[in-house]
Motif scaffolding. Structure first.
Motif, PDB file in Angstrom:
ATOM      1  N   PRO A 161       0.818  -1.208   0.000  1.00  0.00           N
ATOM      2  CA  PRO A 161       0.000   0.000   0.000  1.00  0.00           C
ATOM      3  C   PRO A 161       0.857   1.265   0.000  1.00  0.00           C
ATOM      4  O   PRO A 161       1.971   1.281   0.529  1.00  0.00           O
ATOM      5  N   ALA A 162       0.302   2.291  -0.606  1.00  0.00           N
ATOM      6  CA  ALA A 162       1.043   3.534  -0.805  1.00  0.00           C
ATOM      7  C   ALA A 162       0.867   4.495   0.360  1.00  0.00           C
ATOM      8  O   ALA A 162       0.115   4.235   1.286  1.00  0.00           O
ATOM      9  N   TYR A 163       1.592   5.568   0.319  1.00  0.00           N
ATOM     10  CA  TYR A 163       1.434   6.709   1.227  1.00  0.00           C
ATOM     11  C   TYR A 163       1.627   6.360   2.709  1.00  0.00           C
ATOM     12  O   TYR A 163       0.965   6.895   3.579  1.00  0.00           O
ATOM     13  N   LYS A 180       1.409  16.513   4.182  1.00  0.00           N
ATOM     14  CA  LYS A 180       0.839  16.333   2.848  1.00  0.00           C
ATOM     15  C   LYS A 180       0.666  17.667   2.129  1.00  0.00           C
ATOM     16  O   LYS A 180       0.918  17.793   0.925  1.00  0.00           O
ATOM     17  N   GLY A 240       3.580  18.719   0.286  1.00  0.00           N
ATOM     18  CA  GLY A 240       4.113  17.825  -0.743  1.00  0.00           C
ATOM     19  C   GLY A 240       5.158  16.866  -0.238  1.00  0.00           C
ATOM     20  O   GLY A 240       5.943  16.322  -1.014  1.00  0.00           O
ATOM     21  N   HIS A 241       5.170  16.617   1.064  1.00  0.00           N
ATOM     22  CA  HIS A 241       6.225  15.782   1.648  1.00  0.00           C
ATOM     23  C   HIS A 241       5.767  14.382   2.041  1.00  0.00           C
ATOM     24  O   HIS A 241       6.479  13.693   2.769  1.00  0.00           O
ATOM     25  N   LEU A 242       4.605  13.973   1.562  1.00  0.00           N
ATOM     26  CA  LEU A 242       4.190  12.577   1.761  1.00  0.00           C
ATOM     27  C   LEU A 242       4.518  11.806   0.486  1.00  0.00           C
ATOM     28  O   LEU A 242       3.950  12.069  -0.573  1.00  0.00           O
ATOM     29  N   PHE A 243       5.443  10.868   0.578  1.00  0.00           N
ATOM     30  CA  PHE A 243       5.840  10.088  -0.589  1.00  0.00           C
ATOM     31  C   PHE A 243       4.796   9.018  -0.904  1.00  0.00           C
ATOM     32  O   PHE A 243       4.254   8.388   0.005  1.00  0.00           O
ATOM     33  N   SER A 244       4.537   8.816  -2.177  1.00  0.00           N
ATOM     34  CA  SER A 244       3.581   7.768  -2.532  1.00  0.00           C
ATOM     35  C   SER A 244       4.180   6.391  -2.217  1.00  0.00           C
ATOM     36  O   SER A 244       3.547   5.564  -1.582  1.00  0.00           O
ATOM     37  N   LYS A 245       5.395   6.160  -2.648  1.00  0.00           N
ATOM     38  CA  LYS A 245       6.040   4.881  -2.320  1.00  0.00           C
ATOM     39  C   LYS A 245       6.875   5.080  -1.055  1.00  0.00           C
ATOM     40  O   LYS A 245       8.083   4.838  -1.024  1.00  0.00           O
ATOM     41  N   ARG A 276       7.409   3.634   1.533  1.00  0.00           N
ATOM     42  CA  ARG A 276       8.193   2.568   2.188  1.00  0.00           C
ATOM     43  C   ARG A 276       9.667   2.577   1.814  1.00  0.00           C
ATOM     44  O   ARG A 276      10.481   1.935   2.469  1.00  0.00           O
ATOM     45  N   PHE A 277      10.035   3.281   0.739  1.00  0.00           N
ATOM     46  CA  PHE A 277      11.468   3.320   0.430  1.00  0.00           C
ATOM     47  C   PHE A 277      12.226   4.107   1.498  1.00  0.00           C
ATOM     48  O   PHE A 277      13.420   3.916   1.680  1.00  0.00           O
ATOM     49  N   ASN A 322       1.063   3.164  -7.658  1.00  0.00           N
ATOM     50  CA  ASN A 322       1.880   3.580  -6.518  1.00  0.00           C
ATOM     51  C   ASN A 322       2.212   2.436  -5.574  1.00  0.00           C
ATOM     52  O   ASN A 322       3.036   2.596  -4.682  1.00  0.00           O
ATOM     53  N   TRP A 323       1.533   1.325  -5.753  1.00  0.00           N
ATOM     54  CA  TRP A 323       1.794   0.170  -4.895  1.00  0.00           C
ATOM     55  C   TRP A 323       2.998  -0.636  -5.376  1.00  0.00           C
ATOM     56  O   TRP A 323       3.508  -1.476  -4.632  1.00  0.00           O
ATOM     57  N   THR A 378       8.215  14.172  -4.973  1.00  0.00           N
ATOM     58  CA  THR A 378       6.812  13.774  -5.073  1.00  0.00           C
ATOM     59  C   THR A 378       6.132  14.521  -6.208  1.00  0.00           C
ATOM     60  O   THR A 378       6.538  15.631  -6.578  1.00  0.00           O
ATOM     61  N   SER A 395       3.149  15.767  -6.042  1.00  0.00           N
ATOM     62  CA  SER A 395       2.497  16.958  -5.491  1.00  0.00           C
ATOM     63  C   SER A 395       3.472  18.131  -5.444  1.00  0.00           C
ATOM     64  O   SER A 395       3.112  19.268  -5.775  1.00  0.00           O
ATOM     65  N   ALA A 396       4.692  17.847  -5.027  1.00  0.00           N
ATOM     66  CA  ALA A 396       5.695  18.903  -4.989  1.00  0.00           C
ATOM     67  C   ALA A 396       5.951  19.436  -6.388  1.00  0.00           C
ATOM     68  O   ALA A 396       6.026  20.654  -6.605  1.00  0.00           O
ATOM     69  N   CYS A 412      -1.881  21.576  -1.374  1.00  0.00           N
ATOM     70  CA  CYS A 412      -0.475  21.948  -1.624  1.00  0.00           C
ATOM     71  C   CYS A 412      -0.366  23.040  -2.693  1.00  0.00           C
ATOM     72  O   CYS A 412       0.367  24.010  -2.491  1.00  0.00           O
ATOM     73  N   TRP A 416      11.410   4.858  -7.299  1.00  0.00           N
ATOM     74  CA  TRP A 416      10.974   5.004  -5.915  1.00  0.00           C
ATOM     75  C   TRP A 416      10.370   6.386  -5.692  1.00  0.00           C
ATOM     76  O   TRP A 416       9.282   6.547  -5.183  1.00  0.00           O
ATOM     77  N   HIS A 455      12.292  20.992  -0.581  1.00  0.00           N
ATOM     78  CA  HIS A 455      12.299  19.938  -1.593  1.00  0.00           C
ATOM     79  C   HIS A 455      13.617  19.790  -2.343  1.00  0.00           C
ATOM     80  O   HIS A 455      13.664  19.156  -3.386  1.00  0.00           O
TER      81      HIS A 455
END
Lengths: 351, 351, 351, 351
Positions: free
Chosen positions: C28-30, C229, C232-237, C239-240, D7-8, D58, D60-61, D92, D208, D233
């Protein structure tokens, strides 16, 4: 004996008369009325050139909006540590500029020096993204210490600002007082000395709420009406500000009220000196910062005098208050009377 | 025959008198003067409870600052597509709320409906960070269509707002006109119906520049003085606003001027109907939106009538203007005279 | 001989391995993935209590977002004049806090003192709307001068912050280096000493881009996901980032890399001293600021050494560089080798 | 059978390899490294002209920063009601543009139409300060409905934007999918069709966290590095993004992954049609919005398929789901396998 602030005064009779005179009848809203147009033209006459004038209601709005016209991301605005924009506007300049940083530039007598300005700007070299970027220089005329930049002072500061490609803003909350003090023309004290944008204050000197952002840099004024409106500072019945200015500017009324205030401030300074006291800074406009014995201050208060104690932090070591003394701020205005001054001097001399 | 806007009027005699009356003498600055205190207390009396009152100079400032007291990151504010905050404030609410989103909630006659509000809010479910979060609901009383929310209307909207835990703001730029229209008490039309914060407008109805943010939600008002000051909306000689309110509120003056304006608006509506015309929306306050033949409009203009053409976009299909017709906006105020109305009606009937 | 910055290093093998290991498969993302959850739990274990953890990609984002959780209109944030948030983030803290003011609090060795902090906060008395309001105190651990606040230092600063009701933020861009230096536990160096929110940096010490905002003040963390968010600082992936932390925190890897860097920094300091030189500040983490003869510096550069010249402005008068000398900044990291150090020392000694 | 989101997915092998390959050794920080330079040059080659490229982490950014380069006070940005910037970025864009207003422009199949755009912009006539001012037009390519603007579509929208003097932004979160779909060159689909600034997304399609703001309007890119840095960013070890792009762009890898995803999306659409179903919008990229019977959906879920239900609000009346049906969103990516598709189709057909 009220020397608390020129903000404590009300409005002068000519200003109130003008307001009443312009009451009758309907007129277009939002500054599109004929009175606003004609008063705006008076500004161009006063400054001997085309200017772009925008009326607002507070000095903070004038300052912060003027600076926002030059905002940059990570922008640094350089001013004296005692400047109103730095100390007394609750972050309005920072807010309106999208997070600008106000950088304090030290200097004696409430004035920044060209050298200190250059040093401060050197910490923001062009192209170094981390530190942000130079955005504007702002000076206060007359200063918060009751002193006045000479025309040479202004030119020298402009020269440093220009070397870094940024504009020079003048906070003229006490513009008339400085003008009278220097016996200079409005043009000489502003654009001819390098000022790009001016906060032209009239509230302290006799209006209820009349401030103008005056652009000499016409290019930078483009779109300014959107900045003003976005901040809620465009009045619907905007002509009531124009009306105040109309009374204020008529027949040199504004210069007379300023001259009156300056003269009385000088009388206070003379009285202080005559009583063996001293002032923290030269008295060049309508503010006096006497350093008095605490016992004298109590006596003055008991006699009904109103003033504020003032921080001694920025006073030169050689004249700073000792333990028995305190620094006061005393402000005169059009509403201050000779009687108040004489009463003050007499009370002080009464030891 | 000036029906352009209630913003085109000047100030009423009682307001000007109060301003002149309070001119004399010194008083503390920045709203700490006795007059501001006593006028603030009048607000608590008018609303039959303790309220927190903050004076500002423009309706945009009142609205945007009130909403900023409830700002959240990614906050959504719900209002009618024709609301002043959505259409006429140049992004001031967005700016002051740090980038809030104004979400349009449709509804006939310039009023949002509870169902549409609920649907609009459903697009912002709690906890879904992507869409942002519900932040406030804002209604305009009287509306931009010249209609008025009933007390039941307000309660129903409050109920939806409450179900999502957000406050109800009322833009009362024409508060007095709505009050008179409903024959309701200020308390009934606000906090008793669920309003948390009110923009109490007095400018359109007889002042130069007198607006108040009135919090019934005292908790939310904490720190509001910093929001106002940060935006440059704290006047140094703040009592000149208090003075206007003093004249405005005295002896029911404000309700009389509103009643006068409402009555004349109704006369216009009657005249339009008598001439076989219709209005886009019910006439419930001091605005009339007649749909007239273009030829009639030209004749009215030739006779000196002033008004604005209005967008037909949100008018119900069944009564929308056809190709030969146009919708106008006509606004009455304390300054509108019976004569102007009679002249308008006569000119219109003159076919 | 690369001592330019710990930002010049790449990522450590364990970090890269963890990133590769977690590559396989969908999640799952985000930040709603299991790895993010499990790594977040590691933070609670490390800090011996429940914490609220939010991953971001840069230290500036961590700092500015953390401070924005405590933003107030006209808010003042107190920090050292050399702090990263003051000097190196291009106004990000100001921008994210809606125009906060960063107030410099002086102090030797890159550390603010409780007394200077108290003085600086005194300029913002509660309830004086003009000056704004105290909002937060921020300290950097390890400091930008390569020194480390003791636990007593932190407690004393907290005490002053607490007396004014504001939180204590710690910029931990070099958190591990400070921890190793003090031989303290993460809990002792943070919440037990009064830290409310921490920027937990891992990038400089071995990751590509892994920073965490760690709230000990759980109440203040509410809604933080919206602040992140909205910027713009919530990454979609997302988990990296979790993956990098997973490698970083495993088996004390992060403390080993920090200990390595600190030890080599000490070796440099020893070498400088042995060569008759001195450092501008005590060497307590992974930064060394040697004051060397300009001729020696030229020789080091010729031998391939990389470092930055550093401003001497804040160096104590008694040890400041004279005209023939210059101050350097040298930074060590996990990637710095013993050989580089030996080569540097040998070159320096080679006079 | 994971069709929840692109995104998953994790990162592709070439991307991970490039990241590992560039791990060794030190390099200048903050994007001043040689790899960043060489990858930036690849962008100029890909677009067949000089471009200004800025890496961020991201989408969004990328979007919000790109739009902030064109921000105006009271600025209105025009986009589809389903656009990511309007619905999914938590304000954003509003925050970064200082309170811009995102105006929804309707249109079938997730695409704004030139006529609707013109109408929406007409509500913001030049020079009317109340309504604010037009600031930018933003389109999403491929759209949030899985459709793609043709080159003619883009040119027609550009023409409207140009008529009002505002730039055209393209949100290319799925840029490669659109490119492959149109079989167009990057240059043709962007600047040659009138795009001024592009959010070039690579995260969804195999990285990523690798997004680039690509300016074709070089003038507007001036100072963009300050906007990026002010928002936190700018990555210190920025080359880890360059490394991802290096793997992504090499030997057409990015187009292959996109072609793969698009092809599998088409297979899903074919399977849906073969089973007697339909899709809400044409399938032109890597997203499918099948309208299926609720019973079928339950069966698919039971078989392990992952997807999201999707709002039917914007689906044309003639094909909208009836009471027994539901609309799904299914997204394919480089990580989706033929097997998953076949399993899905077989399960669906299994009635």
């Amino acid at each position: 004996m009220n020397f608390a602030s020129d903000n404590w005064a009300s409005a002068t009779a000519p200003v109130m008369d003008a307001l009443a005179r312009h009451t009758a009848g309907a007129a277009p809203a939002y500054g599109t009325d004929p009175l606003t147009t004609s008063v705006s033209e008076q500004f161009s006459q006063i400054f001997e050139r085309d200017v772009a004038v925008y009326f607002v209601g507070t000095g903070s709005a004038a300052n912060a909006l003027a600076l926002s016209a030059y905002a940059k991301p990570g922008g640094a605005i350089f001013c004296h540590p005692g400047a109103h924009i730095q100390v007394d506007e609750c972050g309005c300049p920072e807010f309106f500029t999208g997070g600008g940083k106000l950088v304090s530039v030290p200097g004696a007598n409430g004035k920044i020096t060209p050298d200190a300005l250059k040093d401060a700007m050197d910490a923001f070299p062009d192209g170094v993204v981390h530190h942000g970027q130079v955005s504007a220089v702002s000076i206060t005329q007359a200063t918060e210490s009751g002193t006045v930049y000479s025309l040479d002072d202004i030119r020298a500061i402009k020269s440093v600002a220009e070397s870094r490609g940024v504009p020079l803003h003048m906070d003229g909350a006490r513009f008339a007082n400085a003008l009278v003090s220097l016996n200079a023309s409005p043009a000489d004290m502003t654009w001819r000395a390098g000022v790009d944008v001016l906060s032209f204050g009239a509230t302290k000197n006799g209006c209820w709420c009349a401030e103008a952002v005056v652009f000499f840099d016409l290019e930078a004024s483009r779109g300014f009406e959107y900045l003003r409106k976005r901040a809620g500072h465009l009045f619907s019945k905007s002509r009531f500000i124009a009306a105040q200015f109309d009374g204020y500017l008529q027949d040199g009324h504004w210069l007379e009220t300023a001259a009156h205030a300056n003269r009385l401030a000088q009388s206070i300074a003379d009285g202080v000196q005559a009583a063996g006291g001293r002032t923290a800074w030269p008295v060049e406009a309508n503010e006096v910062f006497p350093i008095l014995k605490k016992t004298d201050v109590k006596r003055l208060e008991a006699a009904g005098a109103r003033f504020y104690e003032w921080s001694a932090a920025s006073i030169g070591d050689n004249i700073a208050p000792d333990d028995d003394e305190v620094c006061l701020r005393m402000v005169t205005s059009f509403a201050t009377s000779e009687d108040e001054i004489q009463q003050f001097i007499a009370t002080l001399a009464q030891v």
